[in-house]
Design an enzyme around this catalytic site. Structure first.
Site, PDB file in Angstrom:
ATOM      1  N   TYR A 465       7.162   2.027   2.670  1.00  0.00           N
ATOM      2  CA  TYR A 465       5.724   2.350   2.579  1.00  0.00           C
ATOM      3  C   TYR A 465       5.090   2.852   3.871  1.00  0.00           C
ATOM      4  O   TYR A 465       4.018   2.406   4.247  1.00  0.00           O
ATOM      5  CB  TYR A 465       4.909   1.147   2.081  1.00  0.00           C
ATOM      6  CG  TYR A 465       5.578   0.260   1.072  1.00  0.00           C
ATOM      7  CD1 TYR A 465       6.098   0.779  -0.116  1.00  0.00           C
ATOM      8  CD2 TYR A 465       5.679  -1.106   1.274  1.00  0.00           C
ATOM      9  CE1 TYR A 465       6.711  -0.031  -1.053  1.00  0.00           C
ATOM     10  CE2 TYR A 465       6.279  -1.930   0.332  1.00  0.00           C
ATOM     11  CZ  TYR A 465       6.801  -1.387  -0.824  1.00  0.00           C
ATOM     12  OH  TYR A 465       7.403  -2.205  -1.743  1.00  0.00           O
ATOM     13  N   HIS A 466       5.711   3.798   4.546  1.00  0.00           N
ATOM     14  CA  HIS A 466       5.147   4.327   5.786  1.00  0.00           C
ATOM     15  C   HIS A 466       5.071   5.856   5.781  1.00  0.00           C
ATOM     16  O   HIS A 466       5.494   6.495   6.742  1.00  0.00           O
ATOM     17  CB  HIS A 466       5.976   3.860   6.988  1.00  0.00           C
ATOM     18  CG  HIS A 466       6.026   2.382   7.156  1.00  0.00           C
ATOM     19  ND1 HIS A 466       7.092   1.725   7.754  1.00  0.00           N
ATOM     20  CD2 HIS A 466       5.149   1.404   6.814  1.00  0.00           C
ATOM     21  CE1 HIS A 466       6.861   0.420   7.758  1.00  0.00           C
ATOM     22  NE2 HIS A 466       5.685   0.206   7.195  1.00  0.00           N
ATOM     23  N   PRO A 467       4.511   6.494   4.742  1.00  0.00           N
ATOM     24  CA  PRO A 467       4.450   7.964   4.744  1.00  0.00           C
ATOM     25  C   PRO A 467       3.444   8.490   5.767  1.00  0.00           C
ATOM     26  O   PRO A 467       2.332   7.971   5.886  1.00  0.00           O
ATOM     27  CB  PRO A 467       4.011   8.299   3.313  1.00  0.00           C
ATOM     28  CG  PRO A 467       3.252   7.096   2.863  1.00  0.00           C
ATOM     29  CD  PRO A 467       3.925   5.923   3.510  1.00  0.00           C
TER      30      PRO A 467
END
Length: 532
Positions: A465-467
């Site tokens: 979850y780090h776009p």
């Protein structure tokens, strides 16, 4: 409603900081627009509640990627916060700044305002650290950072197991050195989540010059004569005063989507969508980077873990009582309690792998019930070379955009993640954890060869979850924005969020996103002679 100096789109980690800082000037009328609801749901504020937030589509955009070619054409679930506080209201609360070298790379791309010495001071000024008071940390800032109140015994065992595998124990991942294993610090106050909404927005809501609009999705930016003059919602327009600015703070997915819906993006793509081209900006939506993650899971002999079983119910009842009465107990857990940073091989000059240890089974982002008592050790590639893109699926602003993450698209990324999986297996098998473990369940003891491990990664790897990166800032004319977040080709329009990152951070992205907003707010408020 047409009297604003600034309209901020998105009340997430960046938008909350901007709303606070810009509305501190009483002469500046600020409007903050959030597509989701206020952050009143109790599951947001109880740290342990994050286990259920993936199910709550009214608080979560719940995106999915297109089929990923290198991951057996699977669609990966991408949760993003759709609520006041954005993803800081649904994340695991880990406080992490990244590595100094990350920001040296940003400085090369976007100038000295983004180099480590400057951003380090912003991080420190943001902090109200309740446990660490040395030169690396700040106290008295708006963002409370704390130690975990009651780490699970398995999380401490993970740290010992890492040390048994020759990884140093690190008591402070934001201190002098990034390397090693340890317990994470979290954005919590008194056992409760301390999101960007609580830290920055709530203290500003009483200001008469700040207007907050929730449950309102912006459809596009209104542009006249190549200048942003307002935004269009479903049933109304909001306009700026002369000389005002629109700031997009929707994150790495929504900000490029909104730019393209507004006619700013790759011209051929916009024409294919029947969107009039305002400015041909080929890099809008490009440069998408994310941290791909693989797990080791093990069944346990005892009941130390957080379990889904009838035998866990009395413990859960005690935890609920302790939390409701005193804000203490197991429900203050962020679940991803421990972790660390290591290198995938000796040739690396800094950590390129990160662990997140969970004293529980975790399948399908918590959306699938996992019965029994187990542990899950995540490992992700911090410095992937693969890049993806965000594009429009349709010109309908209510439709989800097309997400092509292109995981493992670069040939160098698979060996890194495979080495990470081997290192993680060794830690789970080390004596400190082995005494609790009944058997490894994933990948499983039969999966041994590199061919088998590769197949396992392609079948199971998921996002952590780090776009970032889809509205890249830079000094070069091909970048989407300049180093102050100003969109090239259109006046009065900025992007301020994780999409600005020229390269992905080697760590969790929430604190860096708040830092980005603080840095650009200071640029907006400074006199030209004060800018670095």
């Amino acid at each position: 409603m047409n009297d604003f100096d600034v309209i901020i789109v998105g009340a997430g980690s960046a938008g909350c900081v901007l709303a606070n800082r810009l509305s501190a000037d009483p002469s500046r009328h600020v409007c903050l627009i959030e597509a989701g609801p206020p952050d009143r749901n109790p599951m947001i504020h109880m740290p342990f509640g994050l286990a259920g937030l993936a199910h709550m589509r009214w608080l979560n955009w719940g995106y999915e990627t297109d089929p990923e070619p290198a991951l057996n054409n699977r669609r990966l679930f991408w949760p993003r916060g759709r609520v006041m506080g954005g993803s800081s209201s649904i994340n695991a609360m880990i406080y992490m700044r990244g590595h100094p070298q990350d920001y040296r790379g940003w400085a090369e791309a976007a100038g000295e305002a983004w180099d480590w010495p400057r951003v380090r001071e912003i991080f420190k000024e943001h902090e109200d650290n309740r446990a660490l008071t040395d030169d690396h940390h700040g106290t008295g800032g708006p963002l409370t950072v704390s130690n975990l109140m009651q780490p699970n015994p398995l999380s401490r065992a993970f740290v010992r197991a890492g040390a048994e595998c020759q990884h140093p124990i690190n008591p402070d991942f934001n201190g002098a050195d990034h390397t090693g294993v340890g317990l994470y610090q979290v954005t919590q106050r008194d056992g409760r989540r301390f999101s960007a909404a609580r830290a920055f927005l709530e203290p500003a809501l009483s200001r008469p010059n700040l207007t907050l609009i929730t449950k309102a999705q912006v459809h596009r930016v209104l542009i006249e004569d190549r200048r942003a003059v307002g935004v269009i919602l479903a049933n109304r327009e909001l306009r700026l005063r002369e000389g005002g600015e629109v700031i997009l703070s929707g994150g790495a997915i929504n900000s490029p989507q909104l730019l393209m819906l507004s006619g700013i993006g790759p011209a051929a793509h916009l024409q294919a969508m029947d969107i009039p081209v305002v400015h041909d900006a080929p890099e809008v939506g490009a440069n998408l980077a994310d941290h791909l993650d693989i797990t080791v899971q093990a069944a346990l002999k005892g009941r130390e873990a957080i379990g889904i079983a009838p035998t866990f119910l009395p413990r859960a009842a005690r935890a609920a009582w302790a939390y409701l009465r005193r804000g203490q107990g197991e429900f203050t857990s962020n679940i991803a309690e421990a972790g660390g940073f290591v290198t995938s091989d000796p040739s690396r000059d800094r950590p390129n792998l990160q662990f997140h240890f969970i004293p529980a089974y975790l399948h399908d982002h918590g959306r699938r019930i996992s019965w029994g008592y187990g542990l899950t050790l995540h490992v992700c590639d911090l410095l992937p070379k693969s890049r993806g893109r965000i594009t429009l699926r349709t010109p309908d602003p209510m439709a989800a955009p097309k997400i092509e993450a292109n995981y493992l698209g670069h040939p160098d990324d698979l060996p890194v993640l495979m080495n990470g999986l081997k290192i993680a297996r060794n830690i789970v098998a080390a004596p400190a954890l082995r005494r609790y473990v009944q058997q490894e369940t994933l990948p499983g003891h039969k999966v041994i060869s590199d061919v088998e491990l590769e197949a396992d990664i392609r079948a199971r790897a998921e996002t952590i979850y780090h776009p970032v990166g889809t509205c890249r800032m830079g000094r070069d004319e091909s970048s989407v924005t300049d180093p102050q977040g100003r969109v090239r080709g259109v006046d009065g329009l900025r992007v301020v969020d994780a999409s600005l990152m020229p390269q992905i951070i080697a760590g969790n992205t929430n604190a860096p996103t708040m830092m980005i907003a603080e840095n650009i707010a200071r640029m907006m408020l400074a006199r030209p002679t004060d800018l670095p």
